[in-house]
Design an enzyme around this catalytic site. Sequence first.
Site, short mmCIF file in Angstrom:
data_model
loop_
_atom_site.label_atom_id
_atom_site.label_comp_id
_atom_site.label_asym_id
_atom_site.label_seq_id
_atom_site.Cartn_x
_atom_site.Cartn_y
_atom_site.Cartn_z
N LYS A 282 40.63 50.87 39.74
CA LYS A 282 40.17 51.78 40.78
C LYS A 282 39.14 52.81 40.32
O LYS A 282 38.26 53.18 41.08
CB LYS A 282 41.35 52.50 41.42
N SER B 50 51.19 39.79 43.93
CA SER B 50 50.70 40.39 45.18
C SER B 50 51.03 39.53 46.40
O SER B 50 50.81 38.32 46.41
CB SER B 50 49.19 40.60 45.10
N THR C 206 42.70 47.29 42.95
CA THR C 206 43.98 47.88 42.59
C THR C 206 44.02 48.14 41.09
O THR C 206 43.04 47.92 40.38
CB THR C 206 45.15 46.99 43.10
#
Length: 98
Positions: A69, A18, A65
């Site tokens: 979720k 990320s 994420t």
Amino acid sequence: MTDGIKLLGLFGHPVHHSLSPAMHNKEFIALNLPYYYQAFDVAPANLKEAVAGIRALGIRGVNVTIPHKVEVMQYLDDVDEHAELIGAVNTIVNETGT
């Protein structure tokens, strides 16, 4: 954390790739905002404990994420009507432990 700095984060699995921490922290510094953003690699089996950790550690909020979720909704005190409608959560906000 330094006194006055609020911790924000990202819950996902995996999250090592990320770019969110670098992007967010760069902007927090540029805008002189008292936040620090950290990615947390949360294995699905540890999601319940990770959500409890938001309260325990005083994390101000986290983005959520894949793969969490949907699953994360069951561990939250309250879920926004829009999140309920779509059946997924993108952001958790910690308001004094709730």
